[in-house]
Design an enzyme around this catalytic site. Structure first.
Site, PDB file in Angstrom:
ATOM      1  N   HIS A  24      48.369 -84.386  15.337  1.00 22.78           N
ATOM      2  CA  HIS A  24      49.227 -85.189  16.216  1.00 22.78           C
ATOM      3  C   HIS A  24      50.553 -84.462  16.487  1.00 22.78           C
ATOM      4  CE1 HIS A  24      51.048 -88.964  17.783  1.00 22.78           C
ATOM      5  NE2 HIS A  24      52.152 -88.450  17.242  1.00 22.78           N
ATOM      6  N   GLU A  25      51.229 -84.046  15.412  1.00 25.68           N
ATOM      7  CA  GLU A  25      52.533 -83.385  15.584  1.00 25.68           C
ATOM      8  C   GLU A  25      52.367 -82.040  16.291  1.00 25.68           C
ATOM      9  OE1 GLU A  25      55.031 -85.167  15.364  1.00 25.68           O
ATOM     10  OE2 GLU A  25      54.327 -86.751  14.050  1.00 25.68           O
ATOM     11  N   HIS A  65      52.117 -82.418  19.986  1.00 24.75           N
ATOM     12  CA  HIS A  65      53.418 -82.486  20.657  1.00 24.75           C
ATOM     13  C   HIS A  65      53.957 -81.084  20.923  1.00 24.75           C
ATOM     14  CE1 HIS A  65      53.713 -86.773  20.509  1.00 24.75           C
ATOM     15  NE2 HIS A  65      53.871 -86.855  19.193  1.00 24.75           N
ATOM     16  N   CYS A  99      49.647 -91.131  23.250  1.00 30.50           N
ATOM     17  CA  CYS A  99      48.528 -91.667  24.008  1.00 30.50           C
ATOM     18  C   CYS A  99      48.396 -93.164  23.718  1.00 30.50           C
ATOM     19  CB  CYS A  99      47.246 -90.931  23.600  1.00 30.50           C
ATOM     20  SG  CYS A  99      45.772 -91.449  24.500  1.00 30.50           S
ATOM     21  N   CYS A 157      42.588 -92.075  19.765  1.00 27.20           N
ATOM     22  CA  CYS A 157      42.981 -90.690  20.038  1.00 27.20           C
ATOM     23  C   CYS A 157      43.956 -90.206  18.973  1.00 27.20           C
ATOM     24  CB  CYS A 157      43.633 -90.598  21.417  1.00 27.20           C
ATOM     25  SG  CYS A 157      44.215 -88.935  21.849  1.00 27.20           S
ATOM     26  N   CYS A 163      41.306 -87.827  22.981  1.00 30.78           N
ATOM     27  CA  CYS A 163      40.584 -88.547  24.032  1.00 30.78           C
ATOM     28  C   CYS A 163      40.371 -87.574  25.200  1.00 30.78           C
ATOM     29  CB  CYS A 163      41.377 -89.787  24.462  1.00 30.78           C
ATOM     30  SG  CYS A 163      42.874 -89.407  25.403  1.00 30.78           S
ATOM     31  N   CYS A 221      43.685 -86.494  26.973  1.00 35.32           N
ATOM     32  CA  CYS A 221      44.533 -85.581  26.180  1.00 35.32           C
ATOM     33  C   CYS A 221      43.875 -84.214  26.053  1.00 35.32           C
ATOM     34  CB  CYS A 221      44.830 -86.179  24.813  1.00 35.32           C
ATOM     35  SG  CYS A 221      45.969 -87.584  24.875  1.00 35.32           S
TER      36      CYS A 221
END
Length: 178
Positions: free
Chosen positions: A131-132, A135, A142, A147, A166, A169
């Site tokens: 996730h990080e 970015h 999202c 996701c 997803c 993304c």
């Protein structure tokens, strides 16, 4: 250029490689484990937590400037993190300087009085790390709760996320030379 993962010296033992491989699978990008001396600072005695912004400042100043680490850099630490205005954060990214940090403190079952399980810890650390790093690679949050780029506010929301991007993304990430 690959994604760089730096583990805090106080890290949980034995999860480094599984987390790195899972992040590679989620993002479709090569990862590399880097080893540099790094002092995790930003400790707030009143909160018994570390300021994630101060950690990112140190990473930016020390690791990307002094050691000239190129490419996205993720620090994974067992220290509990916060940012002003929040009780805690699982992680934080600073895309402008390509650094991010993830805490395993609240990803561990025993933090919540549950039976410890390294499988859960690896799963959560990989999802939050991806996730990080997402970015740092240009992705925003999202709205799809499954996701990896969905912003979880609780452990249950993090657990509901799948270890995938997803379709929207995945398309936004596009090809990346790794």
């Amino acid at each position: 250029m690959s994604i760089n993962i730096l583990w805090d010296q106080q890290r949980p033992e034995g999860i480094e490689l599984p987390v790195a491989r899972m992040i590679e699978m989620i993002l479709g990008k090569e990862t590399g484990l880097v080893k540099y001396p790094f002092l995790v600072d930003g400790y707030d005695r009143d909160r018994n937590q570390h300021d994630a912004q101060q950690i990112l400042d140190r990473m930016q100043d020390t690791l990307t400037r002094r050691y000239e680490i190129a490419g996205p850099l993720l620090l994974i630490t067992p220290r509990d993190l916060y940012v002003n205005g929040c009780d805690f954060v699982f992680g934080l990214a600073r895309p402008a300087s390509s650094v991010a940090v993830v805490s395993t403190a609240r990803l561990r079952n025993d933090y919540y009085g549950r039976v410890p399980d390294d499988t859960d810890l690896v799963d959560r650390a990989a999802k939050e790390g991806a996730h990080e790093l997402g970015h740092l690679l240009g992705l925003g949050h999202c709205t799809d709760p499954e996701c990896v780029m969905f912003r979880p506010r609780t452990l249950d929301e993090l657990d509901r996320k799948r270890k995938v991007l997803c379709p929207a993304c995945r398309e936004a990430l596009g090809p990346w030379e790794g």
